[in-house]
Design an enzyme around this catalytic site. Structure first.
Site, mmCIF file in Angstrom:
data_model
loop_
_atom_site.group_PDB
_atom_site.id
_atom_site.type_symbol
_atom_site.label_atom_id
_atom_site.label_comp_id
_atom_site.label_asym_id
_atom_site.label_seq_id
_atom_site.Cartn_x
_atom_site.Cartn_y
_atom_site.Cartn_z
ATOM 1 N N HIS A 126 3.089 4.490 -0.602
ATOM 2 C CA HIS A 126 2.592 5.572 -1.186
ATOM 3 C C HIS A 126 3.848 6.457 -0.922
ATOM 4 O O HIS A 126 5.232 6.126 -1.309
ATOM 5 C CB HIS A 126 2.050 6.813 0.306
ATOM 6 C CG HIS A 126 2.917 6.024 1.742
ATOM 7 N ND1 HIS A 126 3.940 6.137 1.815
ATOM 8 C CD2 HIS A 126 1.963 5.209 2.582
ATOM 9 C CE1 HIS A 126 4.138 6.015 3.318
ATOM 10 N NE2 HIS A 126 2.605 5.628 3.985
ATOM 11 N N ALA A 133 0.296 -0.847 -0.537
ATOM 12 C CA ALA A 133 0.119 -0.619 0.313
ATOM 13 C C ALA A 133 0.876 1.522 0.228
ATOM 14 O O ALA A 133 0.779 2.372 0.941
ATOM 15 C CB ALA A 133 -0.972 -0.144 1.018
ATOM 16 N N SER A 192 -0.668 4.239 5.498
ATOM 17 C CA SER A 192 -1.104 2.996 4.572
ATOM 18 C C SER A 192 -2.351 3.090 4.854
ATOM 19 O O SER A 192 -3.656 2.997 3.839
ATOM 20 C CB SER A 192 -0.725 1.871 4.259
ATOM 21 O OG SER A 192 1.218 2.095 4.249
ATOM 22 N N GLY A 250 5.615 7.954 1.152
ATOM 23 C CA GLY A 250 6.673 7.710 2.390
ATOM 24 C C GLY A 250 7.560 6.791 2.047
ATOM 25 O O GLY A 250 8.735 6.720 2.417
ATOM 26 N N HIS A 251 6.861 5.968 1.773
ATOM 27 C CA HIS A 251 8.122 4.625 1.147
ATOM 28 C C HIS A 251 8.424 4.059 0.247
ATOM 29 O O HIS A 251 9.995 4.548 -0.172
ATOM 30 C CB HIS A 251 7.221 3.415 0.705
ATOM 31 C CG HIS A 251 6.563 2.835 1.746
ATOM 32 N ND1 HIS A 251 4.569 2.871 1.543
ATOM 33 C CD2 HIS A 251 6.355 2.770 3.092
ATOM 34 C CE1 HIS A 251 4.112 2.653 2.688
ATOM 35 N NE2 HIS A 251 4.824 1.775 3.879
ATOM 36 N N LYS A 300 9.446 8.408 10.835
ATOM 37 C CA LYS A 300 7.588 8.136 11.820
ATOM 38 C C LYS A 300 7.571 7.093 12.402
ATOM 39 O O LYS A 300 6.675 7.156 13.694
ATOM 40 C CB LYS A 300 6.713 7.669 9.897
ATOM 41 C CG LYS A 300 5.728 7.458 10.715
ATOM 42 C CD LYS A 300 4.321 8.034 9.659
ATOM 43 C CE LYS A 300 3.018 7.802 10.322
ATOM 44 N NZ LYS A 300 2.648 5.757 10.049
HETATM 45 P P1 AMP Z 1 5.174 0.389 6.812
HETATM 46 O O1 AMP Z 1 4.598 -0.135 5.098
HETATM 47 O O2 AMP Z 1 4.538 1.466 7.081
HETATM 48 O O3 AMP Z 1 5.478 -1.064 7.196
HETATM 49 O O4 AMP Z 1 5.906 1.369 6.070
HETATM 50 C C1 AMP Z 1 7.520 0.762 5.980
HETATM 51 C C2 AMP Z 1 8.425 1.629 6.169
HETATM 52 O O5 AMP Z 1 8.077 2.755 5.813
HETATM 53 C C3 AMP Z 1 8.763 2.023 7.969
HETATM 54 O O6 AMP Z 1 10.154 1.855 7.524
HETATM 55 C C4 AMP Z 1 8.109 3.186 7.983
HETATM 56 O O7 AMP Z 1 8.667 3.694 9.373
HETATM 57 C C5 AMP Z 1 8.265 3.706 6.094
HETATM 58 N N1 AMP Z 1 7.453 4.843 6.361
HETATM 59 C C6 AMP Z 1 5.874 5.243 6.480
HETATM 60 N N2 AMP Z 1 5.489 5.688 5.847
HETATM 61 C C7 AMP Z 1 5.980 7.091 6.434
HETATM 62 C C8 AMP Z 1 6.110 8.547 6.195
HETATM 63 N N3 AMP Z 1 5.246 8.809 5.287
HETATM 64 N N4 AMP Z 1 7.295 9.397 5.754
HETATM 65 C C9 AMP Z 1 8.459 8.404 5.597
HETATM 66 N N5 AMP Z 1 8.986 6.826 6.267
HETATM 67 C C10 AMP Z 1 7.739 6.386 6.295
#
Ligand code: AMP
Length: 285
Positions: free
Chosen positions: A34, A32, A186, A36-37, A149
């Site tokens: 965005h 999912a 996400s 950020g990833h 984050k």
């Molecule tokens: P997730 O898919 O939510 O497990 O996130 C995967 C990676 O993306 C993790 O290292 C999160 O900290 C990073 N991440 C998620 N959202 C953001 C964001 N808004 N800004 C920077 N990194 C992010």
């Protein structure tokens, strides 16, 4: 962009990079995707010859069954975004590839675990440190990128890498936000129109707290104000609103020194309906 689904194929791909003397970075995600990833991917692209992303929704880090069941999945779109961002390979393991039958090992950090998300989500942090350890061993990167984050998660992963001699640089990337400063997540996809309007309150409160602390206001006082403000704005529950050290998550209180207060971060987690949002911000920006 190469897609690998098994540990075996992953090992031979990484081996081929290493044989050519190419360094690689890893970006771990649950999909999912965005911006950020993609900021993590950009950082990895700058530092490394090769970049691999992983997409794996890790059942062990969900303490709430409904959250796991409703976690958004959009693999085709994720792959399109990763390809457009210049990722060389994506590792897409099935659950059995990560946790084969009889799997029984947990990686657990004794320090920095019991506070923040660790206090309110039993087993969550162990689930994260276990899957990240496995993915670091399987992808064997020179560098690994995590978002600030999830700051507690980032510090715990740094600790695991150091304690277990994983020989990887763990790098924290600053949080990417929407125009109204809502941290990208996400889970934001699940917010309805009304909730989406309320969600940026978390950042608003964090930055007000930072300003008030810089002006010399008392820690207890500003945190109490912040908690009430978040609830009055429309959040139903605040799991935590705290000030903690960026080094080791020690709680910062009115008895901490001025220097400790100003070099700390404010951390928040709050609920709207069945959606839990988190954020954090350094006091001195
Ligand atoms: P997730 O898919 O939510 O497990 O996130 C995967 C990676 O993306 C993790 O290292 C999160 O900290 C990073 N991440 C998620 N959202 C953001 C964001 N808004 N800004 C920077 N990194 C992010």
């Amino acid at each position: 962009m190469i897609i690998v689904k098994s540990k075996r194929d992953l090992k031979s791909l990484i081996g081929s990079w290493k044989a050519k003397g190419e360094e690689h970075g890893v970006v771990m995600t649950m999909g999912a995707l965005h911006e950020g990833h993609l900021a993590l991917v950009d950082a990895a692209n700058k530092d490394n010859d090769r970049v691999i992303a992983t997409i794996f929704i890790n059942p062990r880090q969900f303490d709430n069954k409904a959250d796991l069941e409703t976690y958004p999945i959009d693999t085709n779109e994720d792959l399109r975004k990763l390809k457009a961002s210049g990722v060389d390979a994506v590792y897409l393991p099935q659950v059995g590839e990560i946790y084969p039958v009889g799997y029984s090992t947990t990686v657990s950090v004794a320090d920095m675990q019991d506070c923040l998300c660790g206090a309110t989500r039993p087993g969550h942090m162990d689930g994260v440190t276990t899957v990240v350890s496995k993915l670091l061993i399987q992808t064997n990167p020179d560098r690994a990128y995590y978002g600030q984050k999830d700051f507690q998660q980032f510090l715990l992963i740094q600790r695991v890498a150091r304690d277990l001699d994983l020989m990887v640089d763990v790098i924290g990337v600053p949080t990417i936000r929407e125009e109204d400063n809502l941290a990208l997540s996400s889970r934001n996809r699940r917010l309805n129109t009304e909730q989406r309007k309320i969600a940026p309150t978390l950042f608003k409160v964090e930055s007000a707290i930072a300003d008030l602390l810089i002006q010399g206001e008392a820690v207890d006082h500003v945190l109490e104000w912040g908690r009430n403000y978040i609830l009055e704005a429309g959040f139903e529950k605040v799991d935590y609103l705290e000030l903690r050290s960026e080094e080791n998550l020690t709680l910062i209180t009115d008895s901490s020194s001025k220097e400790e207060r100003l070099s700390s971060r404010v951390f928040v987690a709050a609920w709207m309906g069945n959606i839990r949002l988190i954020d954090n911000l350094p006091i001195s920006r």
